[in-house]
Design a protein around this motif. Structure first.
Motif: not given
Length: 195
Positions: A62-71, A76-81, A98-101
């Motif tokens: 969940a914290d990685l969803l705020d990472d500045e690197r899109p990959q 992270a979102l794929a794994l959470l899914g 979460g951030n804007d992305w």
């Protein structure tokens, strides 16, 4: 961890293999960003280690969803899914802070989950979407309004009516359409919001 960034693939793989043998939250935090590594083998080992950690990896992902690197965010979102049952509490937390992305991506995932979760899960997702009608992201507000209308969620009338004065035309239109689709149940909240 430094060796995972080595130029030689063989050294990278040995380093990640060694890390994969270790356990604990510090190791997971160190391995987690590697899900976005350019070396597909390193990224896959990191994904497998995080999946094997189960619930212990959820806050880290969940914290990685705020990472500045899109990959890394996308990984992270794929794994959470893939987590079963879905980590609704972590996704809801990401939707709220979460951030804007992350906010729109998490909102889309929550909408997808409506078809996959049990009744308690549906209630949790719908509750999160009712709250998301007031989210910072206009994209999330629009998605939430449309989904709540499609689900016929009459408990969303107050939240939807409150957005009839939103600063974004598309949000106002989506909320007005959602209220119209909810019919008579929406009249008191709409009158109150406009009155």
């Amino acid at each position: 961890l430094d060796l995972v960034g080595n130029d030689r693939a063989k050294v990278r793989r040995r380093a990640i293999d060694a890390l994969a043998e270790l356990d604990g939250p510090r190791v997971l935090k160190g391995i987690a960003p590697l899900i976005g590594h350019d070396d597909a083998g390193v990224a896959e080992i990191a994904r497998q280690k995080l999946l094997a950690a189960g619930d212990g990896a959820l806050p880290i992902l969940a914290d990685l969803l705020d990472d500045e690197r899109p990959q890394i965010r996308e990984g992270a979102l794929a794994l959470l899914g893939t987590v079963d049952p879905p980590p609704l509490d972590q996704l809801v937390r990401c939707l709220q802070r979460g951030n804007d992305w992350a906010r729109p991506a998490v909102a889309e995932r929550l909408v997808e989950l409506l078809a996959e979760v049990d009744q308690d899960g549906r209630e949790a997702v719908l509750g999160a979407l009712r709250a998301a009608v007031g989210n910072k992201s206009p994209e999330v507000r629009i998605l939430a309004a449309g989904t709540l209308a499609a689900e016929g969620d009459s408990r969303a009338t107050k939240a939807l009516a409150a957005q009839l004065k939103d600063g974004t035309d598309e949000v106002r239109d989506a909320c007005a359409a959602a209220l119209a689709s909810l019919g008579e149940a929406a009249i008191p909240a709409t009158v109150f919001a406009l009155g």
